[in-house]
Design an enzyme around this catalytic site. Sequence first.
Site, short mmCIF file in Angstrom:
data_model
loop_
_atom_site.label_atom_id
_atom_site.label_comp_id
_atom_site.label_asym_id
_atom_site.label_seq_id
_atom_site.Cartn_x
_atom_site.Cartn_y
_atom_site.Cartn_z
N GLY A 1 54.01 103.58 79.57
CA GLY A 1 53.09 102.57 79.04
C GLY A 1 52.91 101.44 80.03
N LYS A 2 52.04 100.52 79.66
CA LYS A 2 51.76 99.42 80.57
C LYS A 2 53.04 98.64 80.89
CE LYS A 2 46.97 99.23 79.35
NZ LYS A 2 45.81 98.58 78.77
N ARG A 3 53.94 98.60 79.90
CA ARG A 3 55.18 97.85 80.13
C ARG A 3 56.07 98.48 81.20
NH1 ARG A 3 55.44 97.85 74.70
NH2 ARG A 3 54.08 96.23 73.89
N GLY B 1 54.96 99.49 83.85
CA GLY B 1 54.23 99.33 85.10
C GLY B 1 53.22 100.44 85.31
#
Length: 482
Positions: free
Chosen positions: A245-247, A249
Amino acid sequence: METVTRFAPSPTGYIHIGNVRSAIYPYLLAKQQHGKFILRIEDTDRGRYVEGATELIEDTLRWLTLDWDEGPLVGGPQAPYFQSERKEIYHAYAKRLIEAGRAYADPTPPEQIEQYRKECNDQKIPFLYRNYRPTDTPEWHPGIPLRFKAEPQNYQWRDEVMGDMHAGPEVQDDIILIKKDGYPTYNFAHIVDDAEMGVTHVMRGVEYLSSTPNYLALYDALGLTRPKLVSLPHILAPQGNKKLGKRDGAKSVTEYRDDGVLPEAMLNYLACLGWNDGTEQEIYTKEELIERFSLDRIQTSGARYDETKLLWMNGQWIRRIFNERGVDALFERTEGFWPDVADEHSVEYRKKVLSIIYDRLKTLSDLREMTAYFFADPELDMNMLLNNKFLKKLSESELENLLKTSIAKLSSLPETTWNADSLQSTLNQLLQETGKKPAELFSLIRLALSFAPFSPALNLTMEVLGRDASLARLNAVARAIQ
Ligand code: GLU
């Protein structure tokens, strides 16, 4: 029946590599079956709407050459393809459910609902709204949420990837169909749109699998034929066991474009992440992917994202484009990736540089670092030269002599025969005459010309640099050693 697939992203930010596969697989299937691939923008969650996100989605798909047959910009018979502009359609379907007694306006205040939820949490029992269904419900009008009236039952269905599935009544609930703001929920809107748009295969992330019984209930209540359901397993983060996910990176797809990744490589890599055709083949063109793709070879478990593999594949694609389509085809892709100093040099010269360096590139942006010395004299870095693992065994005077001998020998080669072949024989002669090891002689000349950690073969480098620049650089180093 014509195969119709769709990609239905929500414009809540950029498309990252973890979720673009939900566009690739539907595209491949639609093209293979000579069907249609639709792009639909699911923008009914106005709170999460991000300005510019739709353009980013379009840009990403276009870059990957996943052109859609219907959708924003291209239109189509079911336009508009933005859910926020399709309110009347959802309201019409909602009325059908109300008339059939399968939907009700819910006057319960949110605080009350929170209270119910809390009660369940306290008692450690699952919260199901149908257990709190209000008895006295007003006539529905926008401004008041509309809920489905669940009639829980056992469901069986087939997921094209996950196999035969079944679920009992425990997850079926009075889900919200239309929110207070008049916009439909995802749960309702996608059912309506997929039906209206004739979607035959609903392909999406596996996170929707657990809600499927609610969707099946809606298909039945609306008298709709169920499309084929295809749950795509997650792409996992490089570490751990969680979804990328975006978290973690997860970069946007277009960031890779800006870093010099080719769309062919990105498509190839992502398509093969969680799917294979049963062979050892790793490099596929889009046409091959279209031909070979099959739902039954999508793997059921998550596939781990591996950037190193992507970059390796990109290197393979760079070579392939050069070898199959020639330097011009690769050169076209390199705009914006050259070092600034390259601007002062001709296209022809840059193509020559590309021709001898392409097989070392992992991304096009490697050009920036790897080719600077072709365009401007490098800064003399005598430490780099003296500390080179082959050269540090030689004394400074030995280095000086070796360099001078090399300069004298290379100078004997006139401009007219300054080419890769003659340069190679001259270098071979030099080796014989000096009795030095190739690693010593060639490292010295190579470093003196480039002061770079590596460069293409010496004869090629010198041919491209040209006689004047090569000799001038060697002379400058000879002067600096003295
Ligand atoms: N709008 C949903 C999302 O972005 C799409 C799910 C689907 O493809 O139905 O996750």
